[in-house]
Design a protein around this motif. Structure first.
Motif, PDB file in Angstrom:
ATOM      1  N   PRO A  35      84.606 -45.268  82.699  1.00 17.64           N
ATOM      2  CA  PRO A  35      83.616 -45.785  81.736  1.00 17.64           C
ATOM      3  C   PRO A  35      83.191 -44.666  80.783  1.00 17.64           C
ATOM      4  O   PRO A  35      82.757 -43.599  81.213  1.00 17.64           O
ATOM      5  CB  PRO A  35      82.466 -46.229  82.639  1.00 17.64           C
ATOM      6  N   LEU A  36      83.292 -44.924  79.464  1.00 13.34           N
ATOM      7  CA  LEU A  36      82.908 -43.918  78.469  1.00 13.34           C
ATOM      8  C   LEU A  36      81.553 -44.230  77.836  1.00 13.34           C
ATOM      9  O   LEU A  36      80.761 -43.332  77.557  1.00 13.34           O
ATOM     10  CB  LEU A  36      83.966 -43.834  77.362  1.00 13.34           C
ATOM     11  N   ALA A  37      81.316 -45.468  77.586  1.00  7.15           N
ATOM     12  CA  ALA A  37      80.056 -45.895  76.955  1.00  7.15           C
ATOM     13  C   ALA A  37      79.881 -47.366  77.272  1.00  7.15           C
ATOM     14  O   ALA A  37      80.762 -47.999  77.858  1.00  7.15           O
ATOM     15  CB  ALA A  37      80.104 -45.656  75.446  1.00  7.15           C
ATOM     16  N   GLU A  38      78.755 -47.895  76.882  1.00  7.63           N
ATOM     17  CA  GLU A  38      78.507 -49.305  77.160  1.00  7.63           C
ATOM     18  C   GLU A  38      79.572 -50.155  76.467  1.00  7.63           C
ATOM     19  O   GLU A  38      79.781 -50.070  75.265  1.00  7.63           O
ATOM     20  CB  GLU A  38      77.117 -49.722  76.658  1.00  7.63           C
ATOM     21  N   GLY A  39      80.294 -50.922  77.273  1.00  8.89           N
ATOM     22  CA  GLY A  39      81.333 -51.805  76.732  1.00  8.89           C
ATOM     23  C   GLY A  39      82.646 -51.126  76.462  1.00  8.89           C
ATOM     24  O   GLY A  39      83.579 -51.767  75.951  1.00  8.89           O
ATOM     25  N   VAL A  40      82.760 -49.821  76.791  1.00 11.65           N
ATOM     26  CA  VAL A  40      84.005 -49.089  76.495  1.00 11.65           C
ATOM     27  C   VAL A  40      84.538 -48.437  77.777  1.00 11.65           C
ATOM     28  O   VAL A  40      83.817 -47.697  78.449  1.00 11.65           O
ATOM     29  CB  VAL A  40      83.781 -48.004  75.422  1.00 11.65           C
TER      30      VAL A  40
END
Length: 401
Positions: free
Chosen positions: A277-282
């Motif tokens: 997970p890199l960021a919200e939604g990504v």
């Protein structure tokens, strides 16, 4: 006595040839000459009884007896008969008035007793040494951890140590026949064992045995024959080691190896398709190493599970670490992108270098409108920007100018 020596020697030779009286029927006549030569030393000891010379003669006689396989008791009887012959000859000389005969007679009696005592002492010591060796060997056999069995040439057991009996599960293992303890399926092997041990003297390998309770087990076995000097088999021996502990250890080792292999496979599967997970939604999936048909299902499985679990809208597939991009790799990426689209996510392909782009062009690969970027950083910025925009639109804020 010196003047009587020829007569005394003749008397002794005659006495030693008297097989019935001396009870040495196994002594061949041709040995009389050799024994007659020993009588010279005997007479020297009589006329000048030095203990060392007497003991030397007695030991020599004993050595000859052992080499010839004579019965020691019969040799002692012959020794006594010899002394008696000497004494009779000396007494005749006394009766005839031979000068010094009475002194010679006394010396003969002393020498005869000394010879018998020396002979007894020498061979009693030998017997004690043999008994001690036998006791030590028996103690070793009784306490040995491996089974030891001894049988007659036909295989009838005459001795089995405690380890052998315990291994077979019965005190009766010390009796019967070797074949009685072998699993019936191994009977054909017994004939081969007998042939090899007869030809080379021993056989070594594994054999399946049957315990008294009907439970079978494998054993490491060494079978050999004890032969006489003439080369005839006088006994058959086996050294048996229960292979059950070794087999149990081997099974445990194999089970441990299988567990390790499963754990390694699971770890490799995780490494084959990591999802971060890199960021919200990504989410990001950096792929390293060669891509083949075996990895593609795992990549798709992990990707779909991650999208469903997190509700991600973008998955960045980075192929910077993929050394070769060919038609198979391109097909794998396209399949993964289509699977992601089915659950509402967009795949962003990063790490598309110039050579990779040319390859995809040459292969005429249809990426289906998939976003591609040369670097992971650019792809991450693209995906985060799109996800931020989607959130703003959902809140009704609209895009900022």
């Amino acid at each position: 006595m010196s003047q009587r020596r020829p007569e005394i020697l003749a008397r002794l030779v005659e006495t030693s040839a008297d097989i019935v009286s001396c009870d040495l029927s196994e002594v061949p006549p041709e040995l009389h000459v050799e024994l007659g030569a020993s009588f010279e030393a005997w007479l020297d000891a009589v006329e000048n009884p030095a203990t060392g010379e007497l003991e030397t003669w007695v030991h020599r006689l004993g050595d000859v007896a052992r080499e010839r396989g004579w019965d020691m008791r019969k040799v002692l009887a012959w020794l006594e008969r010899t002394g008696q012959g000497l004494l009779e000859a000396a007494l005749e000389a006394v009766d005839e008035g031979v000068p010094g005969a009475d002194t010679g007679a006394r010396r003969i009696i002393g020498a005869m007793n000394a010879a018998a005592a020396t002979f007894n002492r020498a061979f009693r010591t030998k017997a004690e040494e043999a008994a001690n060796r036998a006791m030590v060997l028996r103690a070793v056999a009784q306490n040995a951890p491996d089974g030891i069995g001894i049988a007659t040439p036909d295989g009838t057991v005459i001795y089995a140590n405690p380890a052998f009996c315990t291994m077979m599960g019965s005190e009766e293992a010390g009796r019967g026949h070797f074949k009685n303890f072998v699993h019936p399926d191994e009977y054909t092997k017994l004939a081969h064992m007998a042939e090899v041990s007869q030809r080379v003297g021993y056989w070594e390998g594994s054999l399946r045995y049957l315990r008294a309770d009907g439970v079978s087990f494998n054993a490491r076995l060494k079978a050999f024959r004890v032969k006489s000097e003439a080369g005839e088999t006088i006994a058959r021996c086996v050294l048996v080691r229960d292979a059950t502990p070794e087999e149990r250890d081997e099974e445990e080792r194999r089970a441990l190896e299988e567990d390790m292999q499963r754990a390694q496979a699971a770890a490799l599967r995780e490494l084959a398709a990591p999802l971060l997970p890199l960021a919200e939604g990504v989410l990001a999936m950096p792929l390293v190493g060669a891509l083949d048909a075996s990895r593609t299902p795992r990549i798709i499985e992990v990707m779909l599970e991650g999208i469903t679990r997190t509700g991600a809208g973008h998955v960045i597939v980075d192929i910077t670490g993929v050394p070769v991009v060919d038609a198979e790799v391109a097909e794998s990426i396209v399949r993964a992108a289509r699977a992601a689209e089915l659950v509402g996510a967009e795949v962003v392909l990063t790490g598309v270098r110039g050579a990779v782009a040319k390859t995809l062009l040459d292969l005429d690969v249809d990426l289906g409108g998939m976003e591609t970027w040369s670097t992971l950083r650019a792809g991450v910025a693209h995906a985060i920007g799109h996800e931020r925009l989607k959130r703003q639109m959902r809140r009704g804020a609209g895009p900022k100018r």
